[in-house]
Design an enzyme around this catalytic site. Structure first.
Site, mmCIF file in Angstrom:
data_model
loop_
_atom_site.group_PDB
_atom_site.id
_atom_site.type_symbol
_atom_site.label_atom_id
_atom_site.label_comp_id
_atom_site.label_asym_id
_atom_site.label_seq_id
_atom_site.Cartn_x
_atom_site.Cartn_y
_atom_site.Cartn_z
ATOM 1 N N ARG A 62 47.461 39.855 40.750
ATOM 2 C CA ARG A 62 48.217 40.458 41.863
ATOM 3 C C ARG A 62 47.314 40.868 43.019
ATOM 4 O O ARG A 62 47.762 40.989 44.158
ATOM 5 C CB ARG A 62 49.073 41.621 41.347
ATOM 6 N N GLU B 269 43.111 49.547 27.249
ATOM 7 C CA GLU B 269 43.663 50.571 26.374
ATOM 8 C C GLU B 269 43.726 50.051 24.929
ATOM 9 O O GLU B 269 43.347 50.732 23.990
ATOM 10 C CB GLU B 269 45.053 50.962 26.875
HETATM 11 P P1 AMP Z 1 43.190 49.671 34.928
HETATM 12 O O1 AMP Z 1 42.052 48.737 34.609
HETATM 13 O O2 AMP Z 1 43.537 50.562 33.780
HETATM 14 O O3 AMP Z 1 42.952 50.440 36.220
HETATM 15 O O4 AMP Z 1 44.469 48.771 35.128
HETATM 16 C C1 AMP Z 1 44.678 48.117 36.333
HETATM 17 C C2 AMP Z 1 45.260 46.753 36.137
HETATM 18 O O5 AMP Z 1 46.307 46.717 35.169
HETATM 19 C C3 AMP Z 1 45.855 46.304 37.457
HETATM 20 O O6 AMP Z 1 45.443 44.969 37.686
HETATM 21 C C4 AMP Z 1 47.347 46.461 37.274
HETATM 22 O O7 AMP Z 1 47.996 45.330 37.783
HETATM 23 C C5 AMP Z 1 47.590 46.601 35.778
HETATM 24 N N1 AMP Z 1 48.351 47.815 35.393
HETATM 25 C C6 AMP Z 1 47.873 48.864 34.662
HETATM 26 N N2 AMP Z 1 48.798 49.805 34.462
HETATM 27 C C7 AMP Z 1 49.922 49.369 35.104
HETATM 28 C C8 AMP Z 1 51.240 49.914 35.305
HETATM 29 N N3 AMP Z 1 51.612 51.105 34.793
HETATM 30 N N4 AMP Z 1 52.111 49.198 36.040
HETATM 31 C C9 AMP Z 1 51.750 48.005 36.561
HETATM 32 N N5 AMP Z 1 50.544 47.437 36.422
HETATM 33 C C10 AMP Z 1 49.621 48.102 35.690
#
Ligand code: AMP
Length: 178
Positions: free
Chosen positions: A61, A98
Site C-alpha cells: 500500500r 506480532e
Molecule cells: P507495523 O510494522 O506493525 O507498523 O505494521 C505496519 C504494516 O502493517 C503496514 O504496512 C500496514 O499496512 C499493516 N497494518 C498493521 N496494522 C494494521 C491495521 N490495524 N490496519 C491496517 N493495516 C495494518
C-alpha cells in the site's frame, strides 16, 4: 477536504485478519477521487517540507501513496519489496511481526548515497516494518529525512519507536486502539 472528512473514508473492519485487530482499510479512501487527491496532496506537502529528494514506498500500500507523492513532487520512486520480487542482487532485512516474521528487500543501486529519502506507507502500527525499511535505506548511505503515513495507530508506539531512531514521523490521521 478536512482531515475529519478524510477519516470518514477509512473503513474499519473488526477482527481482520485475526480476532481483536481493527483493520483500518484504506481501499474505501482510494476509491473516492476527492479523498485520494487530498491524501496525496497532504502527504506531498509534508514530504516537500522534509526536503525529499527521493520517495521510497513499502510494498504494497506504500506503493500507491508513495508513487503518487513522487509524481506530485517531480521526484523518483523506489520500491521496498517483499522477498524474491526484485530481479537484481538486493540487500535484505528480516523483522518480527506480532505473529511470525517477514523480510524486506531493496536494490542498493536505486538510492545514491547521501540522498534525502522520504519513506511512505499507508499505516504505522508497531513501526517494525518502517524501521526495517529505514535500516535498508540507511545501509545504502541514504538519509531518511522522514517517514510519512496516512494513518498512525499511536497506542501501538510505532511513531515513537521511529522517532527514537532519529526518523521524523508525520501522519495525516490517528486512530485509537489497535
Ligand atoms: P507495523 O510494522 O506493525 O507498523 O505494521 C505496519 C504494516 O502493517 C503496514 O504496512 C500496514 O499496512 C499493516 N497494518 C498493521 N496494522 C494494521 C491495521 N490495524 N490496519 C491496517 N493495516 C495494518
Amino acid at each position: 477536504m478536512t482531515l475529519a472528512e478524510l477519516e470518514r473514508h477509512v473503513r474499519t473492519v473488526p477482527d481482520f485478519p485475526k480476532p481483536g485487530i481493527q483493520f483500518r482499510d484504506i481501499t474505501t479512501l482510494l476509491s473516492n477521487g476527492e479523498a485520494l487527491a487530498a491524501s496525496v496532496a497532504l502527504l506531498a506537502e509534508r514530504a516537500r517540507a522534509h526536503q525529499a529528494e527521493l520517495i521510497a514506498g513499502i510494498e504494497a500500500r506504500g506503493f500507491i501513496f508513495g508513487t503518487a507523492v513522487a509524481v506530485e513532487l517531480g521526484l523518483g520512486f523506489v520500491p521496498v519489496r517483499k522477498p524474491g520480487k526484485l530481479p537484481v542482487p538486493t540487500i535484505a532485512v528480516g523483522y518480527a511481526l506480532e505473529y511470525g516474521a517477514d523480510r524486506l528487500e531493496l536494490d542498493p543501486g536505486a538510492v545514491p548515497p547521501g540522498t534525502r529519502v522520504v519513506l511512505v506507507d499507508d499505516l504505522v502500527a508497531t513501526g517494525g516494518t518502517a524501521l526495517a525499511a529505514t535500516d535498508l535505506l540507511r545501509r545504502t548511505g541514504a538519509h531518511v529525512a522522514a517517514a510519512l503515513f496516512a494513518i498512525d495507530l499511536p497506542d501501538l508506539g510505532g511513531a515513537q519507536r521511529l522517532r527514537a531512531e532519529a526518523v521524523p514521523v508525520d501522519a495525516l490521521m490517528t486512530f485509537p486502539g489497535d
